[in-house]
Write a protein that holds these residues in place. Structure first.
Motif, PDB file in Angstrom:
ATOM      1  N   LEU A 134       0.804  -1.146  -0.013  1.00 20.10           N
ATOM      2  CA  LEU A 134       0.010  -0.041  -0.014  1.00 20.10           C
ATOM      3  C   LEU A 134       0.810   1.323  -0.113  1.00 20.10           C
ATOM      4  O   LEU A 134       0.227   2.328   0.057  1.00 20.10           O
ATOM      5  CB  LEU A 134      -0.759   0.148   1.235  1.00 20.10           C
ATOM      6  CG  LEU A 134      -1.995  -0.999   1.207  1.00 20.10           C
ATOM      7  CD1 LEU A 134      -2.860  -1.179   2.684  1.00 20.10           C
ATOM      8  CD2 LEU A 134      -3.025  -1.030  -0.001  1.00 20.10           C
ATOM      9  N   ALA A 135       2.145   1.133  -0.042  1.00 21.07           N
ATOM     10  CA  ALA A 135       3.320   2.302   0.189  1.00 21.07           C
ATOM     11  C   ALA A 135       2.961   3.308  -1.290  1.00 21.07           C
ATOM     12  O   ALA A 135       2.902   4.467  -0.771  1.00 21.07           O
ATOM     13  CB  ALA A 135       4.662   1.903   0.050  1.00 21.07           C
ATOM     14  N   PRO A 136       2.616   2.926  -2.310  1.00 20.84           N
ATOM     15  CA  PRO A 136       2.182   4.017  -3.239  1.00 20.84           C
ATOM     16  C   PRO A 136       1.197   4.718  -2.966  1.00 20.84           C
ATOM     17  O   PRO A 136       1.120   5.811  -3.161  1.00 20.84           O
ATOM     18  CB  PRO A 136       2.165   3.083  -4.520  1.00 20.84           C
ATOM     19  CG  PRO A 136       2.702   1.943  -4.418  1.00 20.84           C
ATOM     20  CD  PRO A 136       2.664   1.457  -2.945  1.00 20.84           C
ATOM     21  N   LEU A 137      -0.086   4.360  -2.268  1.00 21.91           N
ATOM     22  CA  LEU A 137      -1.191   4.845  -1.804  1.00 21.91           C
ATOM     23  C   LEU A 137      -0.748   5.827  -0.909  1.00 21.91           C
ATOM     24  O   LEU A 137      -1.364   6.900  -0.758  1.00 21.91           O
ATOM     25  CB  LEU A 137      -2.423   3.968  -1.530  1.00 21.91           C
ATOM     26  CG  LEU A 137      -3.090   3.269  -2.711  1.00 21.91           C
ATOM     27  CD1 LEU A 137      -3.742   2.286  -2.337  1.00 21.91           C
ATOM     28  CD2 LEU A 137      -3.824   4.202  -3.721  1.00 21.91           C
ATOM     29  N   ARG A 138       0.040   5.434   0.054  1.00 24.51           N
ATOM     30  CA  ARG A 138       0.250   6.196   1.147  1.00 24.51           C
ATOM     31  C   ARG A 138       1.329   7.570   0.717  1.00 24.51           C
ATOM     32  O   ARG A 138       1.161   8.523   1.216  1.00 24.51           O
ATOM     33  CB  ARG A 138       1.059   5.463   2.518  1.00 24.51           C
ATOM     34  CG  ARG A 138       1.468   6.202   3.531  1.00 24.51           C
ATOM     35  CD  ARG A 138       2.011   5.252   4.690  1.00 24.51           C
ATOM     36  NE  ARG A 138       1.964   6.332   5.897  1.00 24.51           N
ATOM     37  CZ  ARG A 138       2.186   5.755   7.134  1.00 24.51           C
ATOM     38  NH1 ARG A 138       2.500   4.402   6.933  1.00 24.51           N
ATOM     39  NH2 ARG A 138       2.166   6.516   7.808  1.00 24.51           N
ATOM     40  N   ALA A 139       2.127   7.059  -0.247  1.00 18.32           N
ATOM     41  CA  ALA A 139       3.049   8.139  -0.921  1.00 18.32           C
ATOM     42  C   ALA A 139       2.086   9.071  -1.648  1.00 18.32           C
ATOM     43  O   ALA A 139       2.368  10.311  -1.570  1.00 18.32           O
ATOM     44  CB  ALA A 139       3.988   7.772  -1.803  1.00 18.32           C
ATOM     45  N   THR A 140       0.864   8.749  -2.245  1.00 26.09           N
ATOM     46  CA  THR A 140       0.104   9.684  -3.060  1.00 26.09           C
ATOM     47  C   THR A 140      -0.581  10.561  -2.013  1.00 26.09           C
ATOM     48  O   THR A 140      -1.003  11.813  -2.196  1.00 26.09           O
ATOM     49  CB  THR A 140      -0.915   8.993  -3.668  1.00 26.09           C
ATOM     50  OG1 THR A 140      -0.167   8.232  -4.997  1.00 26.09           O
ATOM     51  CG2 THR A 140      -1.870   9.733  -4.311  1.00 26.09           C
ATOM     52  N   ALA A 141      -1.152  10.071  -0.832  1.00 23.63           N
ATOM     53  CA  ALA A 141      -2.004  10.549   0.298  1.00 23.63           C
ATOM     54  C   ALA A 141      -0.610  11.530   0.623  1.00 23.63           C
ATOM     55  O   ALA A 141      -1.209  12.868   0.974  1.00 23.63           O
ATOM     56  CB  ALA A 141      -2.280   9.766   1.263  1.00 23.63           C
TER      57      ALA A 141
END
Length: 188
Positions: A134-141
């Motif tokens: 889920l790191a790409p979503l966290r980076a996006t957030a």
């Protein structure tokens, strides 16, 4: 206003056990609007033409939930298309009018996975912990200035009995209700 916008990205909700039950339970919570994004954009391309409408939908919410099944260690293609169309518009094209106004909005990820929690560990069958996937979503957030909440993850989602799916959905609704209460802005 105390509105939670839940954007559901499931490629075939009619075949879903867990995501359908979870979305149904969430829809019964006060102030929660569930939007089936795949039904809203069946060909996936219209979302690019509706960027302004989708941005307005986000700006009208006090908090956002992105719900989806993990597919091949990533999000479904509809969610990626939504990010490309809506977030690119809001944060690179119309930042002053839209993106800046979305900053600070709480975001929760609600994901389902077919395997066990143990499979999502270093050395497990899937090699990586779910947090890494889920790191790409966290980076996006982070890039969009959204307040990241602890994700809700349901493992073995496609193997649940109807009773287990109902219990998982109730747990999800309880988790959402608690998060909503904690992230509610005080009334002025």
């Amino acid at each position: 206003m105390n509105k939670t916008l839940l954007l559901l990205f499931h490629p075939d909700l009619s075949r879903s056990k867990a995501n359908a039950a979870m979305a149904g339970a969430a829809a019964h919570l006060p102030g929660v609007e569930v939007v089936d994004m795949v039904s809203a954009y069946p060909d996936g391309l219209d979302i690019y033409r509706d960027g302004e409408r989708e941005a307005a939908r986000l700006l009208a919410a006090d908090r956002i939930v992105l719900q989806f099944p993990v597919q091949w260690y990533s999000t479904p293609p509809q969610l990626k298309a939504w990010q490309d169309a809506v977030l690119t518009r809001m944060f690179y094209i119309t930042y002053e009018a839209e993106g800046r106004r979305l900053e600070g909005t709480p975001l929760m990820i609600a994901a389902t996975a077919g395997n066990t929690a143990d499979a999502y560990t270093v050395g497990g069958r899937n090699l990586f912990p779910m947090a890494d996937l889920l790191a790409p979503l966290r980076a996006t957030a982070h890039r969009c200035g959204l307040d990241w909440a602890e994700p809700f993850i349901l493992y073995q989602a496609d193997k649940l009995s109807p009773e287990e799916a109902e219990a998982a959905a109730a747990n999800y609704a309880g988790t959402l209700a608690h998060w909503i209460a904690r992230s509610a802005k005080p009334m002025a």
